[in-house]
Design an enzyme around this catalytic site. Structure first.
Site, PDB file in Angstrom:
ATOM      1  N   LYS A  25       0.846  -1.203   0.000  1.00 40.01           N
ATOM      2  CA  LYS A  25       0.000   0.000   0.000  1.00 40.01           C
ATOM      3  C   LYS A  25       0.876   1.247   0.000  1.00 40.01           C
ATOM      4  O   LYS A  25       1.743   1.407   0.857  1.00 40.01           O
ATOM      5  CB  LYS A  25      -0.923   0.030   1.217  1.00 40.01           C
ATOM      6  CG  LYS A  25      -1.836   1.261   1.259  1.00 40.01           C
ATOM      7  CD  LYS A  25      -2.828   1.186   2.400  1.00 40.01           C
ATOM      8  CE  LYS A  25      -2.260   1.691   3.710  1.00 40.01           C
ATOM      9  NZ  LYS A  25      -2.051   3.169   3.736  1.00 40.01           N
ATOM     10  N   ASP A  79      -3.405   4.304  -2.027  1.00 34.60           N
ATOM     11  CA  ASP A  79      -4.298   4.796  -0.969  1.00 34.60           C
ATOM     12  C   ASP A  79      -4.209   6.323  -0.871  1.00 34.60           C
ATOM     13  O   ASP A  79      -3.592   6.864   0.039  1.00 34.60           O
ATOM     14  CB  ASP A  79      -3.881   4.130   0.354  1.00 34.60           C
ATOM     15  CG  ASP A  79      -4.715   4.595   1.539  1.00 34.60           C
ATOM     16  OD1 ASP A  79      -5.852   5.056   1.331  1.00 34.60           O
ATOM     17  OD2 ASP A  79      -4.209   4.509   2.676  1.00 34.60           O
ATOM     18  N   LYS A 114      -7.156   8.304  -1.365  1.00 35.85           N
ATOM     19  CA  LYS A 114      -8.456   8.777  -0.865  1.00 35.85           C
ATOM     20  C   LYS A 114      -8.950  10.021  -1.618  1.00 35.85           C
ATOM     21  O   LYS A 114      -9.209  11.066  -1.029  1.00 35.85           O
ATOM     22  CB  LYS A 114      -8.382   9.076   0.641  1.00 35.85           C
ATOM     23  CG  LYS A 114      -7.934   7.901   1.497  1.00 35.85           C
ATOM     24  CD  LYS A 114      -7.864   8.299   2.966  1.00 35.85           C
ATOM     25  CE  LYS A 114      -7.436   7.145   3.856  1.00 35.85           C
ATOM     26  NZ  LYS A 114      -5.996   6.800   3.694  1.00 35.85           N
ATOM     27  N   ASP A 172     -12.862  15.166  -4.311  1.00 32.99           N
ATOM     28  CA  ASP A 172     -12.839  16.442  -5.022  1.00 32.99           C
ATOM     29  C   ASP A 172     -14.103  16.506  -5.880  1.00 32.99           C
ATOM     30  O   ASP A 172     -14.981  15.647  -5.764  1.00 32.99           O
ATOM     31  CB  ASP A 172     -11.563  16.532  -5.874  1.00 32.99           C
ATOM     32  CG  ASP A 172     -11.061  17.971  -6.014  1.00 32.99           C
ATOM     33  OD1 ASP A 172     -11.870  18.853  -6.360  1.00 32.99           O
ATOM     34  OD2 ASP A 172      -9.853  18.203  -5.788  1.00 32.99           O
ATOM     35  N   THR A 182     -10.386   4.828  10.486  1.00 31.92           N
ATOM     36  CA  THR A 182     -10.271   4.002  11.690  1.00 31.92           C
ATOM     37  C   THR A 182      -9.582   4.745  12.833  1.00 31.92           C
ATOM     38  O   THR A 182      -9.519   4.239  13.947  1.00 31.92           O
ATOM     39  CB  THR A 182      -9.508   2.689  11.406  1.00 31.92           C
ATOM     40  OG1 THR A 182      -8.276   2.990  10.749  1.00 31.92           O
ATOM     41  CG2 THR A 182     -10.338   1.763  10.535  1.00 31.92           C
ATOM     42  N   ARG A 223       2.846  -0.348  10.955  1.00 27.28           N
ATOM     43  CA  ARG A 223       3.977  -0.322  11.878  1.00 27.28           C
ATOM     44  C   ARG A 223       4.321  -1.647  12.556  1.00 27.28           C
ATOM     45  O   ARG A 223       5.504  -1.920  12.768  1.00 27.28           O
ATOM     46  CB  ARG A 223       3.761   0.777  12.930  1.00 27.28           C
ATOM     47  CG  ARG A 223       4.118   2.159  12.402  1.00 27.28           C
ATOM     48  CD  ARG A 223       3.508   3.276  13.216  1.00 27.28           C
ATOM     49  NE  ARG A 223       2.070   3.360  12.994  1.00 27.28           N
ATOM     50  CZ  ARG A 223       1.308   4.343  13.460  1.00 27.28           C
ATOM     51  NH1 ARG A 223       1.833   5.308  14.171  1.00 27.28           N
ATOM     52  NH2 ARG A 223       0.008   4.368  13.204  1.00 27.28           N
TER      53      ARG A 223
END
Length: 229
Positions: A32, A59, A61, A64, A118, A209
């Protein structure tokens, strides 16, 4: 071969990301690329990953006006990405434009919409003027996304079972906020383990992470893949 695991390349530079990827093969995971890395390294870096055989989830997002989002989706598809996303909050016309922009591609990327991040909880959602619970908002935006012909949504794994029941088995559910047992929560609010996420109905899980900051990332990837099997 991993069919569910998406590793978030949350690195500030292409060099750091490439160093991390070096021991990996496309069979280990999907990659990603998010905003920080994309702004730092550009479309050429994404193309490099695609050309190396990796499935890439771009990713960014998109959110617009409809025409701008449609053009951005086509630019992403031209890079050969496997999946991309837009914000469901952009509304039905924007979602429809995004979906239609990919209709002419022989093998279009998977197109999903972000419902509620999230990292957000009830208080943060309320501060934006949304008075319903995160779960209710996710359900509403997922229904809107499905109505406009997109493939699925990004959601918390805690909402996967609800959305699986609402939208059926073919609707794609991509769930960030995944933390293997013993991992730190970080800035995620609505979290779940990989095994629980799969059981709840997630199609793909996103882990950052706990893998990228590990002493032996490949061992963590293998452990997660084994647990998902």
């Amino acid at each position: 071969m991993s069919e569910m695991l998406i590793v978030a390349l949350d690195f500030p530079t292409a060099d750091q990301a490439l160093h991390f990827i070096e021991p990996l093969s496309p069979d280990d995971c999907i990659l990603k690329v998010g905003l920080q890395l994309y702004v730092a390294s550009g479309p050429q870096f994404v193309k490099r990953l695609v050309d190396s055989g990796f499935k890439v989830f771009l990713d960014l997002k998109f959110h617009d006006i409809p025409n701008t989002v449609a053009g951005a989706c086509q630019s992403a598809a031209d890079l050969g990405v496997w999946m991309m996303n837009v914000h469901a909050g952009g509304g039905p016309v924007m979602l429809d434009a995004a979906a239609k922009s990919l209709a002419s591609y022989e093998k279009p990327p998977i197109l999903i919409a972000v419902t509620v991040l999230t990292s957000m909880n009830q208080a943060q959602l309320g501060a934006t003027g949304v008075s319903t619970s995160p779960e209710a908002q996710v359900k509403r935006l997922a229904a809107l996304t499905a109505e406009q012909g997109l493939d699925g949504v990004v959601c918390s794994a805690q909402e996967s079972a609800m959305l699986r029941e609402q939208q059926g088995q073919d609707f794609v559910l991509v769930t960030p906020g995944i933390r293997p047992l013993g991992s730190e929560q970080g800035d995620q609010q609505r979290i779940m383990t990989p095994q629980d996420a799969k059981q709840a109905g997630s199609s793909y899980i996103v882990v950052g992470r706990p893998i990228t900051a590990a002493t032996n990332p490949l061992a963590v990837i293998k452990s997660i893949n084994d647990s998902l099997r």
